[in-house]
Each structure stands twice: as C-alpha cells, then as structure tokens.
Design a protein around this motif. Structure first.
Motif, short mmCIF file in Angstrom:
data_model
loop_
_atom_site.label_atom_id
_atom_site.label_comp_id
_atom_site.label_asym_id
_atom_site.label_seq_id
_atom_site.Cartn_x
_atom_site.Cartn_y
_atom_site.Cartn_z
N CYS A 529 0.73 -1.16 -0.11
CA CYS A 529 0.00 0.06 0.12
C CYS A 529 0.65 1.26 -0.10
CB CYS A 529 -0.73 -0.04 1.22
SG CYS A 529 -2.11 -1.36 1.20
N THR A 530 0.33 2.46 -0.32
CA THR A 530 0.86 3.69 -0.29
C THR A 530 0.07 4.46 0.55
OG1 THR A 530 -0.27 4.62 -2.11
CG2 THR A 530 1.75 3.42 -2.53
N ALA A 531 0.23 5.73 0.92
CA ALA A 531 -0.32 6.60 1.67
C ALA A 531 -1.58 6.95 0.77
CB ALA A 531 0.49 8.02 1.78
N ASN A 532 -1.76 6.77 -0.25
CA ASN A 532 -2.87 7.44 -1.00
C ASN A 532 -3.95 6.18 -1.01
OD1 ASN A 532 -2.47 9.82 -1.89
ND2 ASN A 532 -1.54 9.17 -3.84
N ASP A 533 -3.67 4.77 -0.94
CA ASP A 533 -4.64 3.83 -1.21
C ASP A 533 -4.75 3.02 0.26
OD1 ASP A 533 -2.42 2.24 -0.96
OD2 ASP A 533 -2.52 1.44 -3.20
N VAL A 534 -4.19 3.06 1.23
CA VAL A 534 -3.95 2.30 2.53
C VAL A 534 -5.73 2.47 3.12
CG1 VAL A 534 -3.20 3.98 3.86
CG2 VAL A 534 -3.15 1.61 4.66
N GLN A 535 -6.09 3.27 3.17
CA GLN A 535 -7.36 3.30 3.89
C GLN A 535 -8.34 2.70 2.86
OE1 GLN A 535 -7.98 4.43 6.86
NE2 GLN A 535 -6.64 6.13 7.23
N HIS A 536 -8.24 2.80 1.49
CA HIS A 536 -9.22 1.87 0.73
C HIS A 536 -8.85 0.67 0.73
CE1 HIS A 536 -11.72 1.33 -2.88
NE2 HIS A 536 -10.37 0.37 -3.13
N VAL A 537 -7.69 0.00 0.95
CA VAL A 537 -7.33 -1.51 1.14
C VAL A 537 -7.99 -1.91 2.49
CG1 VAL A 537 -5.72 -3.03 1.49
CG2 VAL A 537 -5.45 -1.28 -0.33
N VAL A 538 -7.86 -1.09 3.61
CA VAL A 538 -8.58 -1.50 4.66
C VAL A 538 -9.88 -1.52 4.70
CG1 VAL A 538 -8.91 -0.70 7.11
CG2 VAL A 538 -6.71 -0.38 6.15
N GLY A 539 -10.61 -0.52 4.07
CA GLY A 539 -12.14 -0.66 3.83
C GLY A 539 -12.49 -1.92 3.32
N GLN A 540 -11.70 -2.19 2.04
CA GLN A 540 -11.96 -3.54 1.39
C GLN A 540 -12.03 -4.58 2.17
OE1 GLN A 540 -8.99 -3.53 -1.94
NE2 GLN A 540 -10.47 -2.71 -3.35
N ALA A 541 -10.80 -4.81 2.95
CA ALA A 541 -10.56 -5.98 3.70
C ALA A 541 -11.93 -6.10 4.94
CB ALA A 541 -9.43 -5.92 4.71
N SER A 542 -12.36 -4.96 5.38
CA SER A 542 -13.43 -5.03 6.52
C SER A 542 -14.49 -5.68 6.04
CB SER A 542 -13.63 -3.56 6.72
OG SER A 542 -14.55 -2.72 5.79
N TRP A 543 -14.78 -5.57 4.72
CA TRP A 543 -16.24 -6.40 4.20
C TRP A 543 -15.81 -7.68 3.47
CZ3 TRP A 543 -16.24 -7.74 -0.73
CH2 TRP A 543 -15.71 -6.91 -1.90
N SER A 544 -14.78 -7.87 3.09
CA SER A 544 -14.29 -9.00 2.23
C SER A 544 -13.65 -10.14 3.11
CB SER A 544 -13.38 -8.71 1.32
OG SER A 544 -12.11 -8.27 1.44
N LEU A 545 -13.23 -9.91 4.39
CA LEU A 545 -12.72 -11.04 5.16
C LEU A 545 -13.69 -11.50 6.26
CD1 LEU A 545 -9.50 -9.14 6.24
CD2 LEU A 545 -9.47 -11.06 4.92
N ARG A 546 -13.41 -12.81 6.40
CA ARG A 546 -14.24 -13.47 7.28
C ARG A 546 -13.88 -13.23 8.72
NH1 ARG A 546 -11.77 -17.12 9.86
NH2 ARG A 546 -10.04 -18.29 9.25
N SER A 547 -14.85 -13.56 9.79
CA SER A 547 -14.14 -13.43 11.13
C SER A 547 -13.08 -14.15 11.36
CB SER A 547 -15.33 -13.59 12.13
OG SER A 547 -14.88 -13.85 13.31
N GLY A 548 -11.89 -13.65 11.82
CA GLY A 548 -10.70 -14.27 11.97
C GLY A 548 -9.81 -14.41 10.86
N GLY A 549 -10.47 -13.73 9.79
CA GLY A 549 -9.39 -13.43 8.42
C GLY A 549 -8.25 -12.57 8.75
N LEU A 550 -7.20 -12.44 7.79
CA LEU A 550 -6.17 -11.59 7.91
C LEU A 550 -6.03 -10.73 6.71
CD1 LEU A 550 -3.34 -14.18 9.11
CD2 LEU A 550 -4.90 -12.65 10.68
N LEU A 551 -5.58 -9.49 7.18
CA LEU A 551 -5.25 -8.34 6.15
C LEU A 551 -3.81 -8.38 6.59
CD1 LEU A 551 -5.50 -6.28 4.01
CD2 LEU A 551 -5.95 -4.62 5.82
N LEU A 552 -2.89 -8.52 5.46
CA LEU A 552 -1.46 -8.52 5.42
C LEU A 552 -1.15 -7.35 4.53
CD1 LEU A 552 -0.75 -12.35 4.93
CD2 LEU A 552 -1.11 -11.12 7.25
#
Length: 622
Positions: A529-552
């Motif tokens: 990620c970069t400063a420009n897209d990190v918040q977008h990636v975090v938002g994606q992960a918040s809906w796409s990951l199951r409970s217990g899933g990992l964002l790396l």
C-alpha cells in the motif's frame, strides 16, 4: 453470528476466584467473543476443596483482577455432582466445549459434564482441553490415570510449553498443540519510579510454594551483601513457614520483608515501581505471567531456566538465567545484580510485551482445534490465477479449496521469535537476514530481500495466527508477481489467487466475492500500500474478510513524499480507523514498532537516518 462463528462453552474458574488461571479464563472468554464467537463462560460457585487450596479462594474485597465476562453462569460446585450433570445437559447444542484443566481433583466433574453434554457420541460438541498444568507440580499416585482419562476424551489439547505437550501426548491426548501463554496481566499501567540510591531491590510476587524456590533464593541471599528482597504473596504450608524462618535469619536482618496474603491488582504497579528486579527462582515451571508482567513495568528478571522462562528472558540482556535448584549459580547472579549499574543496564533493554499478537495466535489455535478434521478432496489443481476477466477470477475463488499437498511443513516453532506479524524494517541487514531465514526453511528463493522480509512475516501470520493446517484458506494476494508471498504460500500447500498489477491496480472487487468470504488479503512489498490507497484497502478488507481472517500489508514510512509514504505520526490513525471497521491489529505498531524508527534515527544521526522504512501491519477481522 457469521457462518464461521462457533458456539463455545468455556468451562473454568473466573471472578470472584483469584489467580492467573481465573484471569486467563476470563480474558479468553473476552477474546473469543471479540473474534465473533458466541461464548458462554460456565464457571464455579464452589471450586476447590480446602485441602487443595489452603489460601483464600476469592479475591479479597470483591474487586476483580480483570473485567468480568458478562455471559457467565456460575452453576458448578465441586461438592454437588448434580450440578455437573445439569450444566452438561445445557451444553448439548454448542459446537465446542473448552475445558480449563488445572488439578486432577476436578477431572471427575469435567468428565461428568462432558458425558452429559454428549461429547464423544458423534453428535455432541467437540472438546478442547486447555491444560495449564497437565500434572500438578507435586503429583500424587493416582493423578496420571485420572488426567489421562480426560485427555483421551478430548478431541484436542492445548498446552503452553513443549514439555507439557510431550506429557499430554504421553498420557494419550489424540492431538496436542503448544501455544505460548498469552498475556492476561493484572493491574494498571506502570507508575512513575521514585528516586532510589541504594542496594538493588528484588521482588518475589505470588503464592509461595515449594516449587517456586523462594527458600533457595533466601539461602543464596545470605551469602551476598547488599540486595534486599520483598516477598509479596500468600504463604502456603511448609514452604511458607520455611520462608518466614529464613527471613528471620540474623544475616538477613533489615533486608527481607515478607508481606503475606493475596496481592490485589491495584497494588501491583506500585510494587513494581518500588523494586528493581523481579525474581523467579523456580525449581520447576510450565508457564508463568510474571516475566511478561515484569516487562510490562520495565523490570528485568532473575529466573531459572525452566518452563517458558528461557524463551522469555534474554540472559545477560534484559535479565539473568540460572540453572534450577543451583544455589551457587543464584549466589553468582545476585552478586552480579549487586554491582552498581547492572540492574539499570538490564532494565534499559527490557522490551514492552506484545499484548495483542499472542492472543490472536491463541484464539486462532483454538479455532483450528475446535474445527472438525478436514476431509481430503481429490480435485484438479487450481493454483495461481492472474486476474483477467471477472468470470475467470470468480471461478478461481470457487475452486480454491481444491488444493495441492504441501511441499513444506512449517510450524510456529520453526520460525524465529523475532519474525513478527507487525514489524518495521529500517536496517538493510534485517532484510538480508529474512532472506537467509527463508532459505534455511526451504522456501523458494526471493530476489529482493525487502520482499522476502515482507513475505516472511506474512507466512508467520499464516502459520501462527490463521493456523489453517488444512491449507484450505482462501488467500487473495494483490502484491504483484515480484512478491514471493504467493510462491511461499503454495509451498505450504495453499492455493492463492494472485491479482496481477496491470495498469491501474487490481482490487478484490474484481473477484466479485461475497461479503465475509475471504480468509486472507495480502498487499505486500513491492506491491504494498501507499499513503494514497491504504485506507481504501483497509475498507475492502473490512467487508471481504471472514471473522478471524487476516489483512497483511506493508507501508512505506517517511516524511518526504506524502502521496507515497506515511508519516510515523499517522500510523496510529490508520490503526484506529481499521479498528473502527472491525480489524484488530496483531502486534503493537505504536509501542514496539515505531520506537524502532526513533531508535534508528538516533543511531544514524539526523544526516544518516534512513529516509524511508517499511512497516508491515497485520490485522485480524474481529
């Protein structure tokens, strides 16, 4: 409750019972609930008979050591077998019963409860035993067969040291997993330390029992001038009487204080602030919180090389280790501590413990043990899928669970302790070392050491935190073809989907996946990620990951290019935003990691400090 959530009955002591096991059980209930599981804590109104626990069983004054768990049923009584059966019948519909085992005398109650719940019938809940001590420190003649009957009835057993794992297997446990005891530290934050100009002050904290070796410490202390000792804790039986006798020795006059009785949580910070070194001269041990508690308050430790202490104390760096029951070695260690400046030097090297990462590992291990065994599936071998048309990507995700056999078998203990889920790379030598560690583990060669560093931490998270031994996790890797992460994941038996970087960066939306359907999303250097897209990636992960899933993910840290690099001061905001979206950080970015950046600037000086560093963050979906 999501499809991946479990209905968990946790059977063990909690408030008003005191001590580390009750605190751990209560903290475990909170952590499982925070991970999205439906948890009921089934506890005791009357726990141990007096001959097993001669001290006060309840917390004096009624103040809990840790926050009580709201969904708690205090329905079990050691003296009322009917309560064991009634409680068991209420648990027939749960997915897993987690039994906290400490002493053999409670095994009959646990066995009766499990029978009443239908465990082992093929239709009842699975059983995981959390064994703090497989056998007591002072075992009796009938303890082994009694404890063996409980372990054999369990589907899996979780222990906190290699020695205990071997003992559980010896007693017939069908499946054993060793996981470090996570922190459940009583008391508040550290208090300011008053000025002290005098001999080194030692602190022994907790119940005085024979296996803790306080008598050996006092015998050694008689031979060393200077150091003082405070013994704060309940004094049990002959061990307590022996400590009082030794404390009254004329050679120790004015140097030993014995404060008998339970130490409530609100006194711990003050005691730590008024002492210089925590002493743990155990004759034997399994696992203890006291090393982590000392580190929480910045205190070095003098300990014996038993149980988990050798892995927790860096001998000569942030503490001293001596062989167990070796008085001469204790004398030598005390003389070293008595030297001016030694305790301060050791204290300067003490690292604050990671309070969140170990719990993520622990909950992940329990989730894996609670799941039914994976059924092997003989299907085609889909593996890497460069993203092109959306339909192709969707088909890849649908077929991910048809997997290959792993080329490598890597467990948590195979990875060095300093390979952490959340970490900072500010020195090139650390990247080179990560590439060497990867080669030693047999992972495919990585051309870029920085990419190897990023991917090695991600692999550690797969093994320690996700703990998917069946290798069926749905992994989406957006790191690009130059990242070794997908190749290394395939070497472990996973089948990741790779999103190639073609023009504008691809994103998980391209897969058109269902909400909460992915196990891992990765964005690692060089495609981090970069400063420009990190918040977008975090938002994606918040809906796409199951409970217990990992964002790396990895981020560049620096002050010169605000569109590319994130300032160190902004990391806390990213972590807070992720937490608001249900993603808990695994590790301590603000404490341990960013302090490394400050240390690097000090070490290199203003002109030689690295302009950029790479920050690896691991988040776990609650």
């Amino acid at each position: 409750m999501s499809d991946s959530a479990l209905r968990v009955a946790l059977v063990g002591p909690t408030h008003p019972f005191k001590g580390g096991v009750a605190a751990h059980t209560t903290s475990l209930a909170h952590e499982l609930a925070d991970a999205g599981h439906e948890v009921t804590l089934v506890s005791w109104s009357h726990l141990y008979p007096a001959f097993l626990y001669p001290g006060e069983q309840a917390v004096p004054g009624g103040a809990p050591d840790v926050e009580p768990f709201p969904r708690t049923l205090r329905v079990l009584s050691w003296a009322r077998p009917d309560t064991w059966l009634r409680a068991g019948r209420r648990l027939r519909d749960v997915d897993v019963v987690v039994v906290v085992h400490v002493v053999p005398a409670v095994v009959p109650a646990h066995l009766a409860l499990l029978r009443a719940a239908g465990a082992g019938s093929g239709r009842g809940p699975r059983v995981v035993v959390v064994a703090h001590n497989v056998l007591p420190h002072e075992p009796g003649p009938g303890d082994r067969p009694l404890v063996g009957s409980l372990l054999r009835r369990a589907d899996a057993v979780l222990v906190h040291s290699d020695e205990q794992a071997a003992l559980a297997a010896e007693l017939g446990a069908p499946r054993v997993r060793e996981v470090d005891l996570p922190p459940h530290l009583p008391g508040g934050p550290p208090e300011p330390r008053p000025e002290h100009d005098g001999p080194v002050r030692l602190l022994s904290l907790g119940i005085v029992r024979d296996y803790k070796g306080i008598d050996l410490l006092l015998e050694a202390l008689r031979e060393v001038d200077g150091p003082t000792l405070t013994v704060a804790g309940e004094l049990w039986g002959d061990a307590g009487r022996r400590v009082r006798e030794l404390a009254a020795d004329p050679r120790l006059r004015g140097r030993v204080e014995v404060h008998g009785g339970y130490v409530p949580a609100d006194r711990i910070a003050g005691l730590m602030a008024r002492h210089d070194v925590v002493v743990l001269p155990y004759r034997s041990a399994t696992a203890s919180q006291n090393v982590l508690l000392a580190r929480r308050h910045g205190r070095p430790v003098l300990a014996t090389s038993v149980g988990t202490f050798p892995a927790q104390v860096r001998d000569g760096v942030d503490g001293l280790l001596v062989p167990p029951a070796d008085r001469e070695a204790l004398v030598a260690a005390l003389r070293t501590l008595a030297e001016p400046g030694t305790a301060d030097r050791l204290a300067d090297a003490v690292r604050e413990p990671d309070l969140s990462g170990p719990w993520a590992h622990y909950v992940g291990a329990l989730e894996a043990l609670a799941a039914p065994p994976a059924v092997p599936v003989d299907e085609p071998e889909p593996s890497v899928v460069p993203v092109g048309p959306v339909a192709r990507a969707k088909a890849a995700v649908a077929g991910l669970r048809a997997r290959r056999q792993p080329v490598l078998t890597i467990g948590p203990l195979d990875l060095p302790e300093d390979v952490r889920a959340t970490d900072l790379l500010a020195v090139d030598a650390d990247a080179v070392r990560a590439a060497e560690v990867a080669r030693e583990l047999g992972l495919p060669r990585a051309k870029d050491p920085v990419a190897a560093w990023a991917a090695l931490g991600a692999v550690a998270s797969l093994v320690r935190v996700l703990d998917d031994r069946s290798r069926t996790a749905v992994i989406v890797d957006e790191s690009g073809s130059s990242s070794p992460f997908s190749r290394w994941a395939r070497a472990l038996g996973f089948a990741p989907v790779e999103l190639e970087l073609t023009g504008r960066r691809a994103a998980v939306e391209a897969l058109d996946v269902d909400t909460a359907s992915l196990d891992v999303v990765a964005r690692l250097h060089p495609g981090g990620c970069t400063a420009n897209d990190v918040q977008h990636v975090v938002g994606q992960a918040s809906w796409s990951l199951r409970s217990g899933g990992l964002l790396l993910l990895t981020l560049p840290i620096g002050d010169d290019d605000p569109d590319f690099a994130v300032r160190a001061a902004d990391v806390r905001g990213i972590v807070a935003r992720a937490d608001d979206l249900g993603l808990a950080l695994v590790g301590d970015a603000d404490g341990e990691v960013l302090s490394q950046m400050r240390d690097a600037r000090v070490a290199f000086g203003d002109n030689g400090a690295p302009a950029y560093a790479v920050l690896r963050l691991t988040f776990r979906r609650k």
